[in-house]
Design an enzyme around this catalytic site. Structure first.
Site, PDB file in Angstrom:
ATOM      1  N   CYS A 113      22.613 -23.773  -5.712  1.00 51.21           N
ATOM      2  CA  CYS A 113      22.368 -23.070  -6.985  1.00 51.21           C
ATOM      3  C   CYS A 113      21.834 -21.653  -6.778  1.00 51.21           C
ATOM      4  CB  CYS A 113      21.413 -23.873  -7.851  1.00 51.21           C
ATOM      5  SG  CYS A 113      22.022 -25.526  -8.181  1.00 51.21           S
ATOM      6  N   HIS A 253      18.458 -19.261 -12.879  1.00 49.10           N
ATOM      7  CA  HIS A 253      19.482 -20.292 -12.678  1.00 49.10           C
ATOM      8  C   HIS A 253      19.314 -21.316 -13.796  1.00 49.10           C
ATOM      9  CE1 HIS A 253      21.759 -23.596 -11.395  1.00 49.10           C
ATOM     10  NE2 HIS A 253      20.717 -24.322 -11.019  1.00 49.10           N
ATOM     11  N   ASN A 283      24.142 -27.364 -15.985  1.00 46.54           N
ATOM     12  CA  ASN A 283      23.865 -26.685 -14.711  1.00 46.54           C
ATOM     13  C   ASN A 283      25.199 -26.450 -13.986  1.00 46.54           C
ATOM     14  OD1 ASN A 283      23.191 -26.063 -12.071  1.00 46.54           O
ATOM     15  ND2 ASN A 283      21.553 -27.583 -11.917  1.00 46.54           N
TER      16      ASN A 283
END
Ligand code: UT7
Length: 326
Positions: A113, A253, A283
């Site tokens: 990520c 993020h 996500n």
């Protein structure tokens, strides 16, 4: 010294929407739980004929169009991904071919990520030192292909998408101000994909043990993510003589609304200083920051001179922050 500035952004989201209600039919979960624990309402899922490189290519073409740059003017192409089309060759090489960036060196960055922040930092160093003049940095993921759709702890969180930026070297005040990257491999087991690499090569028993799917200890990851994203954002601001008050928009993020809110509150940012689209995309790992950036940019929410900060945390563990003067 030269700076790398962002002269174009682009993104692409697959058409198929997977809602919380859809997930209720797949695993033992419910809309209320997902919304209250994660803030996610829906996520996008790639069509059968879409792959990470095709998503990346669409985002890249949109960024190039905004920048007014042709593919042959790109001399560096980096893709941040953990869900490449193949273990190798790199997805960057596939994108290079699909867009026709025949003068670009191309490679992938694997930092989960945090991948986009790692890739952006790498590209900026090439531009600052004169080793390259124009770069394409892409975050792209088709996480739906490594998700265990029988694991309610993880399958509700993730989505597919791609975002891209075109960078150009220039002499001036705007652009990437600095980059701050960290890693701690000690906790790799809290978030990883066990198979199929050299430790667990492809096997029928491995499939039965569900090794090709993402595993996560969500609770532990949550705590470390909040602390690391806060620490590195402060480090990045302090290094440039900035404070939270100078931040026009923070692009964290997009992992989970509660993580974003916890980071925002610790940084003492007002709600409007944080950009979130996690409720609509879930996500998307390495794609989440450039996806959000492109949406904000196209909506006219960033103007010349604004300070924006990218702030990421992911598997590895890896984390990092990049402040940019627009
Ligand atoms: O991209 C960077 C890395 N990833 C992240 O940043 C994600 C970080 N972690 C998280 O976002 C959160 O930890 C989760 C959203 C994954 C989980 O939220 P939580 O508040 O930490 O819940 P939990 O794991 O402590 O689980 C609480 C309960 C458990 O039941 P028991 O043991 O208390 O009976 C779970 O089994 O909720 C249960 N549960 C669910 N219930 C309904 C877990 N997943 C679900 C679900 N629906 N989908």
């Amino acid at each position: 010294m030269k700076r790398a500035r962002i002269i174009g952004t682009g993104s692409y989201l697959p058409e198929k929407v997977l809602s919380n209600t859809d997930l209720e039919k797949m695993v033992d979960t419910n809309d209320e739980w997902i919304l209250s624990r994660t803030g996610i309402k829906e996520r996008r899922i790639a069509a059968d004929d879409e792959t990470t490189s095709t998503l990346a290519t669409k985002a890249a073409q949109r960024a190039l169009e905004m920048a007014g740059v042709t593919p042959d003017q790109i001399d560096l192409l980096i893709v941040a991904t953990i869900t490449g089309d193949f273990p190798w060759p790199s997805t960057a090489c596939l994108v290079q071919d699909q867009i026709g960036a025949k003068n670009a060196a191309a490679w992938d960055v694997s930092a989960a990520c945090s991948g986009f922040v790692y890739a952006l930092s790498s590209a900026s160093k090439f531009l600052e030192t004169g080793a390259a003049t124009r770069a394409l940095v892409i975050g792209a993921e088709v996480l739906s292909r490594i998700i265990d759709w029988e694991d309610r702890n993880t399958c509700i969180l993730f989505g597919d998408g791609a975002g891209a930026v075109v960078l150009e070297a220039h002499e001036g005040e705007s652009g990437i101000l600095s980059s701050h990257l960290h890693a701690d491999g000690a906790d790799w087991k809290l978030l990883y994909q066990p198979g199929f690499g050299s430790r667990h090569p492809a096997s029928i028993s491995g499939i039965e043990e569900r090794l090709p799917y993402l595993k996560m200890e969500g609770n532990e990851v949550f705590k470390i993510a909040v602390r690391s994203m806060y620490d590195v954002a402060i480090e990045a601001l302090t290094a440039n003589g900035l404070t939270s008050r100078d931040v026009h928009l923070l692009f964290p993020h997009q992992a989970n609304k509660r993580i974003l809110e916890a980071v925002r509150k610790r940084l003492e940012l007002r709600p409007e200083q944080l950009y979130s689209m996690v409720e609509r995309c879930g996500n998307t790992s390495g794609a989440s920051i450039p996806l959000a950036l492109d949406e904000a940019n196209r909506n006219g929410q960033i103007k010349e001179g604004d300070i924006v900060v990218f702030d990421a945390f992911g598997g590895g563990f890896t984390w990092g922050a990049i402040p940019v003067r627009w």
